[in-house]
Design a protein around this motif. Sequence first.
Motif, short mmCIF file in Angstrom:
data_model
loop_
_atom_site.label_atom_id
_atom_site.label_comp_id
_atom_site.label_asym_id
_atom_site.label_seq_id
_atom_site.Cartn_x
_atom_site.Cartn_y
_atom_site.Cartn_z
N THR A 46 -2.74 7.93 -8.04
CA THR A 46 -2.31 7.08 -6.93
C THR A 46 -1.12 7.69 -6.21
O THR A 46 -1.08 7.72 -4.97
CB THR A 46 -1.96 5.67 -7.45
OG1 THR A 46 -3.16 5.05 -7.93
CG2 THR A 46 -1.37 4.82 -6.34
N ASP A 47 -0.15 8.21 -6.96
CA ASP A 47 0.98 8.86 -6.31
C ASP A 47 0.58 10.15 -5.61
O ASP A 47 1.17 10.53 -4.58
CB ASP A 47 2.09 9.14 -7.33
CG ASP A 47 3.07 7.99 -7.47
OD1 ASP A 47 2.94 7.00 -6.71
OD2 ASP A 47 3.97 8.07 -8.33
N ARG A 48 -0.41 10.84 -6.13
CA ARG A 48 -0.89 12.05 -5.47
C ARG A 48 -1.48 11.70 -4.11
O ARG A 48 -1.28 12.41 -3.13
CB ARG A 48 -1.92 12.78 -6.34
CG ARG A 48 -1.38 13.34 -7.64
CD ARG A 48 -2.40 14.26 -8.32
NE ARG A 48 -2.56 15.50 -7.55
CZ ARG A 48 -1.81 16.58 -7.72
NH1 ARG A 48 -0.84 16.59 -8.62
NH2 ARG A 48 -2.03 17.65 -6.99
N LEU A 49 -2.22 10.60 -4.06
CA LEU A 49 -2.78 10.16 -2.78
C LEU A 49 -1.65 9.77 -1.82
O LEU A 49 -1.65 10.18 -0.65
CB LEU A 49 -3.71 8.96 -3.00
CG LEU A 49 -4.19 8.25 -1.73
CD1 LEU A 49 -5.01 9.21 -0.85
CD2 LEU A 49 -5.02 7.02 -2.09
N GLY A 78 15.99 10.35 3.40
CA GLY A 78 16.18 9.65 2.13
C GLY A 78 15.03 9.81 1.16
O GLY A 78 15.13 9.39 0.01
N GLY A 79 13.93 10.37 1.61
CA GLY A 79 12.81 10.66 0.72
C GLY A 79 11.89 9.49 0.47
O GLY A 79 11.87 8.48 1.19
N PHE A 80 11.12 9.63 -0.61
CA PHE A 80 10.06 8.68 -0.96
C PHE A 80 10.24 8.25 -2.41
O PHE A 80 10.60 9.05 -3.27
CB PHE A 80 8.69 9.33 -0.74
CG PHE A 80 8.48 9.79 0.68
CD1 PHE A 80 7.96 8.93 1.62
CD2 PHE A 80 8.81 11.08 1.06
CE1 PHE A 80 7.78 9.34 2.94
CE2 PHE A 80 8.64 11.51 2.37
CZ PHE A 80 8.12 10.62 3.31
N PHE A 81 9.92 6.98 -2.67
CA PHE A 81 10.16 6.41 -3.99
C PHE A 81 8.91 5.68 -4.47
O PHE A 81 8.40 4.78 -3.80
CB PHE A 81 11.34 5.43 -3.95
CG PHE A 81 12.67 6.09 -3.68
CD1 PHE A 81 13.55 6.33 -4.73
CD2 PHE A 81 13.01 6.49 -2.41
CE1 PHE A 81 14.77 6.95 -4.49
CE2 PHE A 81 14.23 7.12 -2.15
CZ PHE A 81 15.11 7.35 -3.20
N SER A 82 8.44 6.09 -5.63
CA SER A 82 7.33 5.41 -6.29
C SER A 82 7.90 4.54 -7.41
O SER A 82 8.70 5.01 -8.22
CB SER A 82 6.35 6.44 -6.87
OG SER A 82 5.38 5.82 -7.67
N VAL A 83 7.48 3.28 -7.44
CA VAL A 83 8.09 2.33 -8.36
C VAL A 83 7.01 1.63 -9.18
O VAL A 83 5.99 1.18 -8.65
CB VAL A 83 8.92 1.27 -7.60
CG1 VAL A 83 9.55 0.27 -8.56
CG2 VAL A 83 9.99 1.94 -6.75
N ALA A 120 0.98 -2.20 -8.62
CA ALA A 120 0.18 -3.34 -8.17
C ALA A 120 -0.37 -3.13 -6.77
O ALA A 120 -1.57 -3.23 -6.54
CB ALA A 120 1.01 -4.63 -8.23
N LEU A 121 0.48 -2.80 -5.80
CA LEU A 121 0.01 -2.72 -4.41
C LEU A 121 -1.02 -1.62 -4.20
O LEU A 121 -2.16 -1.89 -3.82
CB LEU A 121 1.19 -2.51 -3.47
CG LEU A 121 0.79 -2.30 -2.00
CD1 LEU A 121 0.11 -3.52 -1.44
CD2 LEU A 121 1.97 -1.89 -1.15
N LEU A 122 -0.64 -0.38 -4.43
CA LEU A 122 -1.54 0.72 -4.08
C LEU A 122 -2.83 0.71 -4.90
O LEU A 122 -3.91 0.94 -4.34
CB LEU A 122 -0.82 2.07 -4.21
CG LEU A 122 0.38 2.28 -3.28
CD1 LEU A 122 0.77 3.76 -3.26
CD2 LEU A 122 0.14 1.78 -1.88
N PRO A 123 -2.79 0.44 -6.21
CA PRO A 123 -4.06 0.38 -6.94
C PRO A 123 -4.98 -0.74 -6.46
O PRO A 123 -6.20 -0.57 -6.43
CB PRO A 123 -3.61 0.15 -8.40
CG PRO A 123 -2.22 0.68 -8.46
CD PRO A 123 -1.63 0.37 -7.12
#
Length: 419
Positions: A46-49, A78-83, A120-123
């Motif tokens: 998911t993070d790769r996508l 500020g970049g990107f954040f996966s949580v 939760a959101l992206l999946p």
Amino acid sequence: MRMLGLVALVIMLCAGACTSAPPEPARVADHTVDPSFVHGTDQGETDRLAATVVTDAQKYWAMQFPATFGAPWRDLDGGFFSVDANGTGAPPPCAGDVHDIEGNAYYCATVDAIAWDRSALLPVLREHYGDASVAVVLAHEIGHAVQQRAGMDASGGAVRLEHMADCYSGSFISWVVDGHSEHLHISPEQLDSAMRALTVFRDPVSPNRTKDTDAHGTAFDRISAFQSGFVEGPRRCADVTGKSLAAPAPDNPNMPLDDAMRTDHVSAYFRDLVARRGGQWTPPVVRAAPGCPEASGPAAFCAQPPTVVVDRAALSEPYRSIGDQAVTTLLVSRFALAALTEMGRPTTGAEAGKQIACLTGAYTAAQPALSPGDLDEALEIVLESDAVSRDAHGTNSLTGFDRVAAFRTGAVGGAPACG
């Protein structure tokens, strides 16, 4: 602190225990980008996508921003954040706790960063709307970064900013569909599925919805803005007003199914339209199935004699899952086909399908006291069901995107805009 985001109310379509494994997401990237530049990434699929989407989106804006705004593009500082919103790690910028981002993705203007909930959101988006929906959502957040760089503020209202972000998302997705993205590809079917996500992530119906700081607009508003960017490019997005076609008003409860199937007002509308075009209106008789050989779907039109054939059991499904306006819209589309017949217009092929959807939109917007909820129900069935654009042979030649575009033309411009 300024936070602009999707405010995604995640709707789980598979409630409770599912008896079978969910289908594989409709993939849009054959080769994904290494997400190591994403803070907090788990290096998962998911993070790769997500990393692939934001990488190609920034490449798009590196080309389009100078042409649109006359200044160079600057990648997000500020970049990107996966949580993992179920976890206990450090919160991303503009959030006090990891749980604050649950079911959400947002742009944090104070540090120029984008964060998303990978748990939760992206999946959920991938499972129910395909990978293209992730591209639409994250391109929306990149759209807020575009606004920040262009010096746009909320003086025109929060809804206007959200619609502009939808418009910028549409312009990027169009670039992907046209085959210019290095890593992404989106088919017409994937695009239709992704657009359904926009209809889900709409504001609750409320008289004060345009005053809410996190307002995003109705489904019709959001799809309209997205399609404007898709068709006309990013320059068009500055013209987005945030004003809704339907006046803000509480939605009314569904009327009984049999009342939703009444067509007196529909017939009167098309009688007047045909008369203005110099034709003679013969009101179709409405009766239960079975009908003529070409009749198919929950509602169908038979030309000889003029008849609208309805399958009450089939109409009960959109009534239950969408609402009473979905039933009305399906019936209106058949009266629109009857009107084309009476006016001597083509009734078969893709152009007829567009005319049918356009006239359906014109009638929808002309209804007295049209509520935002009614308009959204009509839009949803137009996107979901090809029965709306079936021609005199019962054939549909349009994608959901094309149906909605034609429907919007009629809703905004009235019957004269349909040609």
